[in-house]
Design a protein around this motif. Structure first.
Motif, short mmCIF file in Angstrom:
data_model
loop_
_atom_site.label_atom_id
_atom_site.label_comp_id
_atom_site.label_asym_id
_atom_site.label_seq_id
_atom_site.Cartn_x
_atom_site.Cartn_y
_atom_site.Cartn_z
N MET A 1 0.85 -1.19 0.00
CA MET A 1 0.00 0.00 0.00
C MET A 1 0.89 1.24 0.00
SD MET A 1 -2.43 -1.16 3.21
CE MET A 1 -3.61 0.16 2.98
N LYS A 2 0.27 2.41 -0.14
CA LYS A 2 1.01 3.66 -0.03
C LYS A 2 0.18 4.70 0.71
CE LYS A 2 3.83 3.38 -4.23
NZ LYS A 2 4.04 3.97 -5.58
N ALA A 3 0.88 5.59 1.41
CA ALA A 3 0.25 6.78 2.00
C ALA A 3 0.84 8.00 1.31
CB ALA A 3 0.50 6.83 3.51
N TYR A 4 0.00 9.00 1.11
CA TYR A 4 0.40 10.20 0.39
C TYR A 4 0.10 11.43 1.23
CZ TYR A 4 -0.23 6.75 -3.32
OH TYR A 4 -0.17 5.61 -4.09
N PHE B 1 -5.19 4.92 -0.32
CA PHE B 1 -5.90 4.61 -1.55
C PHE B 1 -6.51 3.21 -1.42
CE2 PHE B 1 -5.94 3.05 -6.02
CZ PHE B 1 -6.77 4.02 -6.57
N ARG B 2 -7.83 3.16 -1.31
CA ARG B 2 -8.58 1.90 -1.25
C ARG B 2 -8.06 0.95 -0.17
NH1 ARG B 2 -10.39 0.22 -7.35
NH2 ARG B 2 -11.92 -0.88 -6.09
N PRO B 3 -7.82 1.44 1.07
CA PRO B 3 -7.20 0.58 2.10
C PRO B 3 -8.05 -0.61 2.51
CG PRO B 3 -8.03 2.61 3.08
CD PRO B 3 -8.13 2.79 1.59
N LEU B 4 -9.37 -0.48 2.46
CA LEU B 4 -10.22 -1.62 2.84
C LEU B 4 -10.06 -2.77 1.86
CD1 LEU B 4 -13.50 0.08 4.09
CD2 LEU B 4 -11.85 -1.21 5.45
N ASP B 5 -9.75 -2.45 0.61
CA ASP B 5 -9.49 -3.50 -0.38
C ASP B 5 -8.25 -4.31 0.01
OD1 ASP B 5 -11.55 -2.18 -1.65
OD2 ASP B 5 -10.68 -2.38 -3.64
N ASN B 6 -7.24 -3.61 0.51
CA ASN B 6 -6.03 -4.31 0.98
C ASN B 6 -6.33 -5.20 2.16
OD1 ASN B 6 -4.68 -1.47 -0.13
ND2 ASN B 6 -3.47 -3.29 -0.57
N CYS B 7 -7.14 -4.68 3.09
CA CYS B 7 -7.50 -5.47 4.28
C CYS B 7 -8.27 -6.72 3.88
CB CYS B 7 -8.34 -4.61 5.22
SG CYS B 7 -8.88 -5.47 6.71
N THR C 1 -9.50 -12.33 -13.48
CA THR C 1 -8.89 -12.92 -12.29
C THR C 1 -9.34 -14.38 -12.18
OG1 THR C 1 -10.71 -12.11 -10.92
CG2 THR C 1 -8.73 -10.75 -11.05
N SER C 2 -8.51 -15.17 -11.50
CA SER C 2 -8.79 -16.61 -11.37
C SER C 2 -7.98 -17.14 -10.21
CB SER C 2 -8.38 -17.33 -12.67
OG SER C 2 -6.97 -17.28 -12.83
N ASP C 3 -7.92 -18.46 -10.06
CA ASP C 3 -7.06 -19.09 -9.05
C ASP C 3 -5.60 -18.68 -9.24
OD1 ASP C 3 -9.17 -20.39 -7.94
OD2 ASP C 3 -8.68 -22.38 -8.74
N ARG C 4 -5.25 -18.32 -10.48
CA ARG C 4 -3.85 -18.08 -10.83
C ARG C 4 -3.47 -16.61 -10.84
NH1 ARG C 4 -5.95 -21.13 -14.76
NH2 ARG C 4 -5.66 -19.47 -16.29
N ILE C 5 -4.45 -15.72 -10.93
CA ILE C 5 -4.16 -14.31 -11.16
C ILE C 5 -4.62 -13.47 -9.97
CG2 ILE C 5 -4.61 -12.33 -12.65
CD1 ILE C 5 -4.91 -14.23 -14.98
N LEU C 6 -3.73 -12.60 -9.51
CA LEU C 6 -4.02 -11.74 -8.36
C LEU C 6 -5.07 -10.70 -8.72
CD1 LEU C 6 -2.98 -11.05 -5.41
CD2 LEU C 6 -1.63 -9.28 -6.53
N ASP C 7 -5.99 -10.47 -7.82
CA ASP C 7 -7.02 -9.44 -7.99
C ASP C 7 -6.40 -8.10 -7.59
OD1 ASP C 7 -9.37 -8.09 -8.35
OD2 ASP C 7 -10.35 -8.85 -6.55
N GLY C 8 -5.64 -7.52 -8.50
CA GLY C 8 -4.87 -6.32 -8.20
C GLY C 8 -5.76 -5.10 -8.01
N ILE C 9 -5.43 -4.30 -7.00
CA ILE C 9 -6.20 -3.09 -6.72
C ILE C 9 -5.93 -2.03 -7.78
CG2 ILE C 9 -6.49 -1.22 -5.03
CD1 ILE C 9 -5.88 -3.47 -2.88
#
Length: 355
Positions: free
Chosen positions: A76-79, A89-95, A251-259
């Motif tokens: 993640m990043k803080a600005y 930026f979208r921190p709940l998605d990271n959680c 996205t799938s079992d193989r691909i990360l659900d990138g934010i």
């Protein structure tokens, strides 16, 4: 001096390292802020997190992280904007994704309020470490690993959750040349490719080094079964532009659900860019390169946001991409970073102010 913020105990460092840091020359992930968040899972539950001085960790040699690789992480990043206000930026998605990864690795899920309160408390304590120069940010690394002991091949009974932070300058790797992988796989159906598990990345290092030895900077991963479908770019999601259409794999079992991936898709659609989320064959990409309809390829992830690809290699042949004046990569990157740094309106509700 100790304090309580957001119900979280804060144990302040006796001295600060900040005056020793050259913020104009920050190497990514090598300088760390004064404090970190620490939270332990013991006796069947997560204990209340604490902010403590950044420090080394002592572990027993039989800790299961060393033997069975139970670990997951986030990026993640803080600005900080012109008014010194701090944003995430979208921190709940990271959680949520941390807990999805944890569940797949048989790690106890972390309460959302522990994650969010712990993170915001840490950022308040170390707010001076968030750089303000153009393109800079505070990189945030939440991670969980098995700290319980024992050689038995089973989930641990104790875990440790930590958030550590590293101030980062403008991240630009330049345009990279990539090699489309024909033998090795990043992940497999039914596996842990969708999780941000440490082992996923360790398994990439050897094939990537083979590509580097051939003169490329990174690998384009293909599916594990046929190697016919393009899936990810190094440790990033991948986008391909054919004519004016932007394409990325589902996205799938193989691909990360990138934010960042999800954000690019939504912004592109809002900007009127044709977007297709579908499987992309290597044959299609090679044919488009030969026909001149392959306009762009780029990786998408937290660190670089968007990393343009200058060309690719496949079956002992190299293909260069055209140098365009106005690219989707540059315009989409600016759109995202302007939202992240509070330089533009956020119609999507992604930006979260740290109060």
């Amino acid at each position: 001096m100790n304090a309580i913020i957001n119900d979280i105990e804060v144990i302040k460092a006796k001295t600060t390292k900040i005056n020793e840091v050259d913020f104009d020359n920050l190497k990514f992930g090598h300088v760390f802020s004064d404090h970190m968040l620490e939270c332990n899972f013991k006796n069947g539950k997560w204990e209340i997190p604490k902010v403590v001085p950044y420090q080394s960790i002592s572990l027993d040699p039989s800790s299961k992280i060393f033997h069975y690789g139970q670990s997951v992480f986030e990026g993640m990043k803080a600005y900080k904007d012109a008014n010194d206000d701090v944003y995430l930026f979208r921190p709940l998605d990271n959680c949520k994704r941390l807990n999805i990864s944890s569940k797949r690795m048989a790690i106890p899920e972390l309460p959302e309020n522990y994650f969010m309160n712990g993170l915001t408390t840490l950022l308040k304590v170390d707010s001076d470490w968030i750089p303000k120069s153009e393109g800079s940010s505070l990189y945030i690394r939440p991670f969980v690993f098995a700290s319980g002991n024992g050689f038995h091949a089973s989930p641990a009974d104790e875990y440790k959750f930590i958030i550590a932070c590293a101030p980062s300058g403008s991240y630009f790797s330049g345009k990279v040349k990539v090699l489309i992988e024909e033998k090795y796989s990043r992940s497999a159906n039914g596996g842990v490719g969708f999780a941000k598990a440490g082992g996923n990345y360790a398994g990439q290092f050897y094939p990537t080094q083979l590509a580097i030895d051939k003169g490329y900077q990174q690998v384009i991963w293909t599916d594990d079964n046929t190697h016919e479908y393009i899936e990810e770019a190094g440790a990033m999601n991948i986008f391909v532009r054919i004519n004016d259409t932007l394409i990325t794999g589902p996205t799938s079992d193989r691909i990360l659900d990138g934010i960042t991936r999800k954000s690019i898709i939504e912004i592109a659609k809002a900007e009127g860019i044709p977007v297709e989320v579908r499987k992309i064959t290597v044959t299609e990409v090679v044919a488009a390169a030969k026909e001149g309809t392959l306009k762009e390829m780029f990786g998408a992830g937290t660190a670089a946001v968007i990393s343009p690809i200058a060309g690719f290699g496949y079956k002992d042949a190299d293909y260069d991409l055209p140098e365009l004046e106005n690219t989707y990569a540059s315009s989409l990157k600016k759109r995202i970073t302007d939202i992240q740094t509070n330089k533009a309106e956020d119609p999507f509700g992604w930006r979260v102010k740290v109060e």
